[in-house]
Design a protein around this motif. Structure first.
Motif, PDB file in Angstrom:
ATOM      1  N   VAL A   1       0.821  -1.289  -0.036  1.00 31.10           N
ATOM      2  CA  VAL A   1      -0.004   0.149   0.036  1.00 31.10           C
ATOM      3  C   VAL A   1       0.933   1.254  -0.227  1.00 31.10           C
ATOM      4  O   VAL A   1       1.851   1.299   0.658  1.00 31.10           O
ATOM      5  CB  VAL A   1      -1.126  -0.105   1.209  1.00 31.10           C
ATOM      6  CG1 VAL A   1      -1.752   1.019   1.185  1.00 31.10           C
ATOM      7  CG2 VAL A   1      -1.933  -1.064   1.228  1.00 31.10           C
ATOM      8  N   GLU A   2       0.544   2.000  -0.927  1.00 33.08           N
ATOM      9  CA  GLU A   2       1.283   3.446  -1.171  1.00 33.08           C
ATOM     10  C   GLU A   2       0.417   4.553  -1.118  1.00 33.08           C
ATOM     11  O   GLU A   2      -0.480   4.341  -1.563  1.00 33.08           O
ATOM     12  CB  GLU A   2       2.222   3.257  -2.168  1.00 33.08           C
ATOM     13  CG  GLU A   2       3.878   2.632  -2.005  1.00 33.08           C
ATOM     14  CD  GLU A   2       4.734   3.272  -1.190  1.00 33.08           C
ATOM     15  OE1 GLU A   2       4.380   4.613  -0.887  1.00 33.08           O
ATOM     16  OE2 GLU A   2       5.956   3.072  -1.127  1.00 33.08           O
ATOM     17  N   ARG A   3       0.890   5.939  -1.153  1.00 32.86           N
ATOM     18  CA  ARG A   3       0.276   7.148  -1.487  1.00 32.86           C
ATOM     19  C   ARG A   3       0.063   6.916  -2.962  1.00 32.86           C
ATOM     20  O   ARG A   3       1.124   6.636  -3.740  1.00 32.86           O
ATOM     21  CB  ARG A   3       0.844   8.277  -0.928  1.00 32.86           C
ATOM     22  CG  ARG A   3       0.791   8.079   0.608  1.00 32.86           C
ATOM     23  CD  ARG A   3       1.438   9.573   1.076  1.00 32.86           C
ATOM     24  NE  ARG A   3       1.636   9.596   2.487  1.00 32.86           N
ATOM     25  CZ  ARG A   3       0.771  10.043   3.160  1.00 32.86           C
ATOM     26  NH1 ARG A   3      -0.380  10.214   2.794  1.00 32.86           N
ATOM     27  NH2 ARG A   3       1.101   9.808   4.546  1.00 32.86           N
TER      28      ARG A   3
ATOM     29  N   ASN B   1      -6.038   5.218 -13.793  1.00 34.30           N
ATOM     30  CA  ASN B   1      -7.020   3.931 -14.106  1.00 34.30           C
ATOM     31  C   ASN B   1      -5.988   2.740 -13.708  1.00 34.30           C
ATOM     32  O   ASN B   1      -6.696   1.716 -13.846  1.00 34.30           O
ATOM     33  CB  ASN B   1      -7.394   4.368 -15.376  1.00 34.30           C
ATOM     34  CG  ASN B   1      -8.261   5.126 -15.343  1.00 34.30           C
ATOM     35  OD1 ASN B   1      -9.155   5.665 -14.316  1.00 34.30           O
ATOM     36  ND2 ASN B   1      -8.602   5.766 -16.519  1.00 34.30           N
ATOM     37  N   ASP B   2      -4.770   2.671 -13.871  1.00 39.13           N
ATOM     38  CA  ASP B   2      -3.949   1.556 -13.641  1.00 39.13           C
ATOM     39  C   ASP B   2      -3.928   0.974 -12.119  1.00 39.13           C
ATOM     40  O   ASP B   2      -3.432  -0.186 -12.000  1.00 39.13           O
ATOM     41  CB  ASP B   2      -2.805   1.488 -14.462  1.00 39.13           C
ATOM     42  CG  ASP B   2      -2.907   1.633 -16.011  1.00 39.13           C
ATOM     43  OD1 ASP B   2      -3.793   0.949 -16.501  1.00 39.13           O
ATOM     44  OD2 ASP B   2      -2.088   2.207 -16.427  1.00 39.13           O
ATOM     45  N   VAL B   3      -4.127   2.017 -11.418  1.00 36.59           N
ATOM     46  CA  VAL B   3      -4.015   1.684  -9.946  1.00 36.59           C
ATOM     47  C   VAL B   3      -5.102   1.159  -9.254  1.00 36.59           C
ATOM     48  O   VAL B   3      -6.469   1.925  -9.280  1.00 36.59           O
ATOM     49  CB  VAL B   3      -3.340   3.137  -9.442  1.00 36.59           C
ATOM     50  CG1 VAL B   3      -3.214   2.770  -7.683  1.00 36.59           C
ATOM     51  CG2 VAL B   3      -2.176   3.545 -10.043  1.00 36.59           C
ATOM     52  N   VAL B   4      -5.019   0.391  -8.421  1.00 31.92           N
ATOM     53  CA  VAL B   4      -6.202  -0.144  -7.481  1.00 31.92           C
ATOM     54  C   VAL B   4      -6.196   0.814  -6.589  1.00 31.92           C
ATOM     55  O   VAL B   4      -5.447   0.559  -5.536  1.00 31.92           O
ATOM     56  CB  VAL B   4      -6.040  -1.747  -7.184  1.00 31.92           C
ATOM     57  CG1 VAL B   4      -7.213  -2.075  -6.360  1.00 31.92           C
ATOM     58  CG2 VAL B   4      -5.841  -2.370  -8.419  1.00 31.92           C
ATOM     59  N   ARG B   5      -7.331   1.720  -6.489  1.00 25.11           N
ATOM     60  CA  ARG B   5      -7.362   2.573  -5.440  1.00 25.11           C
ATOM     61  C   ARG B   5      -8.286   2.008  -4.154  1.00 25.11           C
ATOM     62  O   ARG B   5      -9.041   1.249  -4.535  1.00 25.11           O
ATOM     63  CB  ARG B   5      -7.901   3.887  -5.949  1.00 25.11           C
ATOM     64  CG  ARG B   5      -7.328   4.636  -6.714  1.00 25.11           C
ATOM     65  CD  ARG B   5      -8.084   5.736  -7.200  1.00 25.11           C
ATOM     66  NE  ARG B   5      -8.654   5.206  -8.545  1.00 25.11           N
ATOM     67  CZ  ARG B   5      -9.435   5.866  -9.458  1.00 25.11           C
ATOM     68  NH1 ARG B   5      -9.515   7.189  -9.206  1.00 25.11           N
ATOM     69  NH2 ARG B   5      -9.935   5.167 -10.521  1.00 25.11           N
ATOM     70  N   LEU B   6      -7.594   2.406  -2.935  1.00 20.64           N
ATOM     71  CA  LEU B   6      -8.331   2.060  -1.454  1.00 20.64           C
ATOM     72  C   LEU B   6      -9.197   3.365  -1.189  1.00 20.64           C
ATOM     73  O   LEU B   6      -9.107   4.162  -1.283  1.00 20.64           O
ATOM     74  CB  LEU B   6      -7.252   1.817  -0.543  1.00 20.64           C
ATOM     75  CG  LEU B   6      -6.215   0.550  -0.991  1.00 20.64           C
ATOM     76  CD1 LEU B   6      -5.274   0.482  -0.125  1.00 20.64           C
ATOM     77  CD2 LEU B   6      -7.161  -0.655  -1.397  1.00 20.64           C
TER      78      LEU B   6
ATOM     79  N   ALA C   1      -9.841   5.235   1.866  1.00 23.01           N
ATOM     80  CA  ALA C   1      -9.281   5.351   3.118  1.00 23.01           C
ATOM     81  C   ALA C   1      -9.284   6.998   3.195  1.00 23.01           C
ATOM     82  O   ALA C   1      -9.703   7.848   2.256  1.00 23.01           O
ATOM     83  CB  ALA C   1      -7.806   4.977   2.938  1.00 23.01           C
ATOM     84  N   ASP C   2      -8.887   7.221   4.226  1.00 22.40           N
ATOM     85  CA  ASP C   2      -9.054   8.924   4.833  1.00 22.40           C
ATOM     86  C   ASP C   2      -7.944   9.905   3.726  1.00 22.40           C
ATOM     87  O   ASP C   2      -7.908  10.733   3.316  1.00 22.40           O
ATOM     88  CB  ASP C   2      -8.239   9.262   5.919  1.00 22.40           C
ATOM     89  CG  ASP C   2      -9.547   8.716   6.870  1.00 22.40           C
ATOM     90  OD1 ASP C   2     -10.826   8.730   6.493  1.00 22.40           O
ATOM     91  OD2 ASP C   2      -9.362   8.561   7.977  1.00 22.40           O
ATOM     92  N   ASP C   3      -6.694   8.971   3.509  1.00 24.22           N
ATOM     93  CA  ASP C   3      -5.751   9.384   2.575  1.00 24.22           C
ATOM     94  C   ASP C   3      -5.767   8.603   1.374  1.00 24.22           C
ATOM     95  O   ASP C   3      -6.332   7.618   1.099  1.00 24.22           O
ATOM     96  CB  ASP C   3      -4.174   9.155   3.259  1.00 24.22           C
ATOM     97  CG  ASP C   3      -3.880   9.774   4.331  1.00 24.22           C
ATOM     98  OD1 ASP C   3      -4.504  11.125   4.618  1.00 24.22           O
ATOM     99  OD2 ASP C   3      -3.527   9.236   5.295  1.00 24.22           O
ATOM    100  N   PRO C   4      -5.193   9.423   0.200  1.00 32.21           N
ATOM    101  CA  PRO C   4      -5.307   8.823  -1.090  1.00 32.21           C
ATOM    102  C   PRO C   4      -4.355   7.532  -1.288  1.00 32.21           C
ATOM    103  O   PRO C   4      -3.228   7.984  -1.412  1.00 32.21           O
ATOM    104  CB  PRO C   4      -4.938   9.994  -2.039  1.00 32.21           C
ATOM    105  CG  PRO C   4      -4.291  10.904  -1.389  1.00 32.21           C
ATOM    106  CD  PRO C   4      -4.753  10.934  -0.135  1.00 32.21           C
ATOM    107  N   LEU C   5      -4.598   6.565  -1.074  1.00 31.24           N
ATOM    108  CA  LEU C   5      -3.853   5.299  -1.148  1.00 31.24           C
ATOM    109  C   LEU C   5      -4.320   4.454  -2.088  1.00 31.24           C
ATOM    110  O   LEU C   5      -5.468   4.319  -2.778  1.00 31.24           O
ATOM    111  CB  LEU C   5      -3.909   4.718   0.247  1.00 31.24           C
ATOM    112  CG  LEU C   5      -3.512   5.406   1.488  1.00 31.24           C
ATOM    113  CD1 LEU C   5      -3.848   4.548   2.754  1.00 31.24           C
ATOM    114  CD2 LEU C   5      -2.216   6.056   1.479  1.00 31.24           C
ATOM    115  N   GLY C   6      -3.374   3.642  -2.523  1.00 36.35           N
ATOM    116  CA  GLY C   6      -3.609   2.483  -3.547  1.00 36.35           C
ATOM    117  C   GLY C   6      -2.619   1.153  -3.290  1.00 36.35           C
ATOM    118  O   GLY C   6      -1.812   1.360  -2.674  1.00 36.35           O
ATOM    119  N   LEU C   7      -3.106   0.381  -4.144  1.00 36.96           N
ATOM    120  CA  LEU C   7      -2.148  -0.775  -4.111  1.00 36.96           C
ATOM    121  C   LEU C   7      -1.143  -0.762  -5.248  1.00 36.96           C
ATOM    122  O   LEU C   7      -1.557  -0.229  -6.231  1.00 36.96           O
ATOM    123  CB  LEU C   7      -2.963  -2.280  -4.439  1.00 36.96           C
ATOM    124  CG  LEU C   7      -3.977  -2.675  -3.321  1.00 36.96           C
ATOM    125  CD1 LEU C   7      -5.004  -3.792  -3.675  1.00 36.96           C
ATOM    126  CD2 LEU C   7      -3.377  -2.883  -2.022  1.00 36.96           C
TER     127      LEU C   7
END
Length: 392
Positions: free
Chosen positions: A44-46, A59-64, A66-72
């Motif tokens: 998990v990263e910003r 669009n290539d990033v799986v977004r989570l 969460a309170d902060d903009p995070l993704g896998l």
């Protein structure tokens, strides 16, 4: 409760997991021999780190959620580059790192909605070397790693490489939207798009010629020199290809220089390459990499330290090419410990402990078995290589 995994995610069976482990360990052994240290970047990263300064589309990033903009992570390079420029900034250069882990990519499913591709990757990153010497080490390491995979000849591995400077030479006469449209057509190998563009005849013919400009590296470089004159990048690529040819030839690995080759992620600013094998129905890309100095600069490195090259193997496609179990993989013998109604589970567990002390894999049938013949049949069903039968 939903009983199906998310679209694109997969459940791997024990044989597939074992195949992935064997391949990962073979690659890791080569990385260590070459002096690379293992790191473990977060899954998990910003989002701004994962997108690598817009080199990777959102669009290539799986977004989570969460309170902060995070993704896998869709790849591991950006996370490792961030760590190299922060927590590992005080370490001397060249800095050699390797990592193995799962990456996630998002795309639109054919029937609509989100499709998540989940794959195991293993690769290396080399930081702090601006010159072609970094690529010379990197691709020599790649060839050494390919050798350990023991790919069959029928899969005819090909190392396809290009350079962003070659694409810049092709696009030099064009500006703005036209430049972007031509680049897109070349990257997609879209002849029809180029033929439909409002271009002068000689420009169209040149672009179509360059679109087909791929083949043996030294011949291609001579051809490009005739078209563009002397360029520093030609000399660098000639030196690189001359280094690689003997080792690649001994391995049966083909080398191909492609003038217009560029990967999907616009992460790279220099050499770009991918390793392709012939699958059952179509070519399969099993490794990708290149130089990404701009990414290292955005992570905070400056001067000579703002340099990075790397590659990553896709483990799952390699396993599928080789079959579920890689060739020459050694499977540990498995012992089934079974006991009769006259014995006990406690005795079976003591026997299991004795096998474990010898370093052998052993598991216990937890319920008593009627007789030895039934236990032998059970060992076959359980895929055990040996039966330890306890009858008293």
């Amino acid at each position: 409760m939903a009983l199906q995994p998310a679209a694109g995610a997969r459940d791997l069976n024990p044989l597939q997991v074992e195949g992935n482990r064997v391949l990962s360990e073979r690659l890791a052994a080569v990385y260590r021999l070459w002096g690379y240290d293992e790191v473990s970047p977060p899954r998990v990263e910003r989002l701004d780190t994962l997108m690598a300064g817009d080199a990777i589309a959102i669009n290539d990033v799986v977004r989570l959620v969460a309170d902060d903009p995070l993704g896998l992570r869709p790849e591991m390079t950006a996370s490792i580059a961030r760590a190299a420029c922060t927590r590992l900034a005080s370490r001397s250069r060249p800095l050699r790192l390797w990592a193995s882990g799962t990456v996630f990519q998002s795309r639109a499913a054919d029937e609509g909605g989100q499709f998540i591709e989940e794959n195991l990757h293993s690769g290396v990153e080399l930081f702090g070397v601006k010159g072609i010497e970094a690529e010379m080490e990197l691709l020599s390491l790649l060839i050494a790693a390919v050798k350990t995979l023991d790919l069959p000849d029928v899969q005819r591995p090909q190392l396809l490489f290009g350079h962003t400077a070659l694409m810049d030479l092709v696009l030099k006469p064009y500006e703005g939207d036209r430049r972007n449209a031509i680049r897109s057509a070349l990257v997609r190998f879209d002849r029809l798009a180029i033929e439909a563009m409002d271009l002068q005849l000689d420009q169209r013919e040149m672009l179509l010629l360059l679109l087909d400009s791929r083949g043996e590296p030294q011949q291609q470089l001579q051809h490009l020199s005739n078209l563009f004159g002397h360029q520093p990048v030609f000399q660098e690529l000639m030196r690189l290809s001359q280094l690689l040819e003997p080792a690649a030839g001994a391995l049966g690995l083909g080398l191909q220089l492609d003038t217009t080759f560029q990967p999907a992620f616009q992460l790279y600013t220099g050499l770009v390459f991918q390793l392709v094998c012939q699958g059952k129905a179509s070519p399969v890309v099993i490794a990708r990499g290149g130089r990404y100095d701009d990414l290292v600069y955005r992570c905070g490195a400056r001067g000579e330290h703002a340099a990075g090259v790397g590659f990553s193997f896709a483990i799952d496609p390699i396993r599928e090419l080789l079959g579920e179990t890689p060739r020459h993989a050694q499977r540990d013998a498995i012992v089934l410990v079974a006991f009769s109604p006259e014995s006990s589970l406690e005795s079976a567990l003591r026997h299991q402990s004795q096998w474990h002390q010898k370093g052998c894999r052993a598991f216990v049938e937890l319920a008593p078995v009627a007789n030895r013949q039934a236990a032998e049949e059970m060992a076959t069903v359980r895929r055990a290589d040996q039966l330890d039968w306890i009858d008293s």
